[in-house]
Design a protein around this motif. Structure first.
Motif, mmCIF file in Angstrom:
data_model
loop_
_atom_site.group_PDB
_atom_site.id
_atom_site.type_symbol
_atom_site.label_atom_id
_atom_site.label_comp_id
_atom_site.label_asym_id
_atom_site.label_seq_id
_atom_site.Cartn_x
_atom_site.Cartn_y
_atom_site.Cartn_z
ATOM 1 N N VAL A 64 0.852 -1.188 0.000
ATOM 2 C CA VAL A 64 0.000 0.000 0.000
ATOM 3 C C VAL A 64 0.888 1.239 0.000
ATOM 4 O O VAL A 64 1.812 1.350 0.816
ATOM 5 N N THR A 65 0.628 2.140 -0.929
ATOM 6 C CA THR A 65 1.315 3.422 -0.962
ATOM 7 C C THR A 65 0.280 4.532 -0.760
ATOM 8 O O THR A 65 -0.918 4.263 -0.712
ATOM 9 N N GLU A 66 0.751 5.755 -0.647
ATOM 10 C CA GLU A 66 -0.062 6.955 -0.424
ATOM 11 C C GLU A 66 -0.547 6.971 1.025
ATOM 12 O O GLU A 66 -1.193 6.047 1.506
ATOM 13 N N CYS A 67 -0.220 8.060 1.712
ATOM 14 C CA CYS A 67 -0.452 8.124 3.157
ATOM 15 C C CYS A 67 -1.912 7.938 3.548
ATOM 16 O O CYS A 67 -2.208 7.239 4.520
ATOM 17 N N ALA A 68 -2.814 8.565 2.824
ATOM 18 C CA ALA A 68 -4.231 8.407 3.168
ATOM 19 C C ALA A 68 -4.659 6.957 3.028
ATOM 20 O O ALA A 68 -5.410 6.431 3.860
ATOM 21 N N ALA A 69 -4.191 6.291 1.973
ATOM 22 C CA ALA A 69 -4.528 4.889 1.767
ATOM 23 C C ALA A 69 -3.926 4.020 2.862
ATOM 24 O O ALA A 69 -4.560 3.064 3.335
ATOM 25 N N ILE A 70 -2.698 4.321 3.269
ATOM 26 C CA ILE A 70 -2.056 3.558 4.341
ATOM 27 C C ILE A 70 -2.855 3.697 5.633
ATOM 28 O O ILE A 70 -3.108 2.714 6.343
ATOM 29 N N CYS A 71 -3.276 4.910 5.946
ATOM 30 C CA CYS A 71 -4.069 5.129 7.160
ATOM 31 C C CYS A 71 -5.381 4.353 7.097
ATOM 32 O O CYS A 71 -5.763 3.668 8.057
ATOM 33 N N ALA A 72 -6.087 4.445 5.969
ATOM 34 C CA ALA A 72 -7.365 3.758 5.835
ATOM 35 C C ALA A 72 -7.175 2.245 5.874
ATOM 36 O O ALA A 72 -7.958 1.513 6.506
ATOM 37 N N TYR A 73 -6.123 1.756 5.215
ATOM 38 C CA TYR A 73 -5.869 0.318 5.179
ATOM 39 C C TYR A 73 -5.597 -0.227 6.586
ATOM 40 O O TYR A 73 -6.171 -1.246 6.999
ATOM 41 N N LEU A 74 -4.717 0.440 7.317
ATOM 42 C CA LEU A 74 -4.365 -0.048 8.646
ATOM 43 C C LEU A 74 -5.563 -0.027 9.595
ATOM 44 O O LEU A 74 -5.727 -0.927 10.422
ATOM 45 N N ALA A 75 -6.389 1.000 9.474
ATOM 46 C CA ALA A 75 -7.575 1.068 10.329
ATOM 47 C C ALA A 75 -8.497 -0.122 10.081
ATOM 48 O O ALA A 75 -9.078 -0.688 11.020
ATOM 49 N N ASP A 76 -8.624 -0.524 8.808
ATOM 50 C CA ASP A 76 -9.491 -1.660 8.484
ATOM 51 C C ASP A 76 -8.818 -3.003 8.758
ATOM 52 O O ASP A 76 -9.488 -3.980 9.121
ATOM 53 N N ALA A 77 -7.495 -3.064 8.586
ATOM 54 C CA ALA A 77 -6.777 -4.319 8.816
ATOM 55 C C ALA A 77 -6.735 -4.684 10.294
ATOM 56 O O ALA A 77 -6.666 -5.874 10.638
ATOM 57 N N PHE A 78 -6.787 -3.671 11.160
ATOM 58 C CA PHE A 78 -6.711 -3.908 12.596
ATOM 59 C C PHE A 78 -7.871 -3.195 13.292
ATOM 60 O O PHE A 78 -7.681 -2.204 14.002
ATOM 61 N N PRO A 79 -9.092 -3.701 13.096
ATOM 62 C CA PRO A 79 -10.273 -3.028 13.646
ATOM 63 C C PRO A 79 -10.275 -2.930 15.159
ATOM 64 O O PRO A 79 -10.935 -2.056 15.735
ATOM 65 N N GLU A 80 -9.526 -3.828 15.808
ATOM 66 C CA GLU A 80 -9.479 -3.790 17.264
ATOM 67 C C GLU A 80 -8.864 -2.507 17.801
ATOM 68 O O GLU A 80 -9.059 -2.147 18.969
ATOM 69 N N ALA A 81 -8.121 -1.787 16.958
ATOM 70 C CA ALA A 81 -7.534 -0.510 17.387
ATOM 71 C C ALA A 81 -8.569 0.599 17.441
ATOM 72 O O ALA A 81 -8.308 1.661 18.014
ATOM 73 N N GLY A 82 -9.740 0.389 16.849
ATOM 74 C CA GLY A 82 -10.814 1.369 16.926
ATOM 75 C C GLY A 82 -10.533 2.670 16.190
ATOM 76 O O GLY A 82 -10.946 3.738 16.637
ATOM 77 N N LEU A 83 -9.845 2.583 15.049
ATOM 78 C CA LEU A 83 -9.429 3.790 14.336
ATOM 79 C C LEU A 83 -10.282 4.117 13.117
ATOM 80 O O LEU A 83 -9.932 4.998 12.329
ATOM 81 N N ALA A 84 -11.397 3.423 12.975
ATOM 82 C CA ALA A 84 -12.349 3.728 11.900
ATOM 83 C C ALA A 84 -13.739 3.375 12.386
ATOM 84 O O ALA A 84 -13.916 2.407 13.143
ATOM 85 N N PRO A 85 -14.751 4.136 11.951
ATOM 86 C CA PRO A 85 -16.123 3.760 12.298
ATOM 87 C C PRO A 85 -16.452 2.397 11.701
ATOM 88 O O PRO A 85 -15.886 1.996 10.685
ATOM 89 N N ASP A 86 -17.359 1.705 12.342
ATOM 90 C CA ASP A 86 -17.811 0.422 11.811
ATOM 91 C C ASP A 86 -18.328 0.601 10.390
ATOM 92 O O ASP A 86 -18.881 1.645 10.042
ATOM 93 N N ARG A 87 -18.143 -0.413 9.565
ATOM 94 C CA ARG A 87 -18.533 -0.316 8.155
ATOM 95 C C ARG A 87 -20.014 -0.001 7.972
ATOM 96 O O ARG A 87 -20.420 0.561 6.958
ATOM 97 N N SER A 88 -20.833 -0.385 8.932
ATOM 98 C CA SER A 88 -22.263 -0.136 8.821
ATOM 99 C C SER A 88 -22.692 1.189 9.451
ATOM 100 O O SER A 88 -23.858 1.563 9.379
ATOM 101 N N SER A 89 -21.733 1.894 10.060
ATOM 102 C CA SER A 89 -22.058 3.132 10.773
ATOM 103 C C SER A 89 -22.270 4.289 9.801
ATOM 104 O O SER A 89 -21.588 4.412 8.779
ATOM 105 N N ARG A 90 -23.187 5.189 10.157
ATOM 106 C CA ARG A 90 -23.390 6.394 9.361
ATOM 107 C C ARG A 90 -22.189 7.327 9.453
ATOM 108 O O ARG A 90 -22.051 8.254 8.646
#
Length: 211
Positions: A64-90
């Motif tokens: 994964v390249t590009e900082c925004a993509a790296i941030c989004a990827y890591l948040a989804d790869a490690f959901p236990e860190a709580g760094l992104a809203p749930d996929r079903s959340s508004r």
């Protein structure tokens, strides 16, 4: 995924954003420090990132390249860190909105301003950010309504947008509005942000000492 996390970076680059995000995730990772110039333009590295820039994140067989993509990827790869809203959340909508506003219109506006490039008023509708003032007003709207971008919850979007603001305030490419300074100070006080800065600042000191 249990594969090793490796980040290719340089402490004087946008790679600092990726390191901060990795520190927020809290999983072990290895940092490969690349010098500017030949090391980043080598055939081996460009096989990972054809742009010949850092950062690049490798997670097992995922690149994964590009900082925004790296941030989004890591948040989804490690959901236990709580760094992104749930996929079903508004809240997923505003999370994406501000993450990619910062990666697109905001960065373009700030970069053009830094290099003295101005869009003629009659051509503003042809460029994504319109004009610098509108980009700054939109950024203030984004960070000024709540403690964090997505309500009262810190997320990967704050890592990326916060990095843009902290960098811009330090080097004068973003206006020193009270809202930006308060938001930046709030994020800079996070333990993970402090750890990331300490690591990269120590690397810079070593580089300078080595000449």
């Amino acid at each position: 995924m249990t594969d090793e996390l490796v980040v290719y970076t340089n402490p004087m680059s946008r790679g600092r954003i990726a390191r901060w995000m990795l520190e927020e995730v809290g999983r072990p990772y290895r940092a490969e420090i690349l010098g500017f110039g030949a090391p980043m333009k080598s055939a081996a590295y460009k096989a990972l990132n054809p742009m010949g820039k850092v950062p690049t994140l490798v997670h097992g067989d995922m690149v994964v390249t590009e900082c925004a993509a790296i941030c989004a990827y890591l948040a989804d790869a490690f959901p236990e860190a709580g760094l992104a809203p749930d996929r079903s959340s508004r809240l997923r909508g505003p999370y994406y909105r501000w993450l990619f506003f910062s990666a697109g219109p905001l960065e373009a506006a700030v970069s053009n301003k830094a290099f003295g490039l101005e869009v003629p008023p009659d051509r503003e509708r042809a460029i994504g950010y319109g004009n610098f003032a509108d980009a700054m007003d939109t950024l203030e709207y984004a960070v000024g309504r709540n403690e964090y971008l997505v309500g009262d919850r810190f997320s990967a979007a704050d890592v990326y947008v916060g990095s843009q603001i902290l960098w811009g305030l330090q080097f004068g490419s973003i206006e020193k509005r009270p809202v930006f300074e308060a938001y930046g100070a709030r994020l800079a006080a996070r333990p993970a942000a402090k750890r990331a800065n300490e690591i990269d600042n120590a690397l810079i000191a070593e580089m300078q000492k080595a000449g």
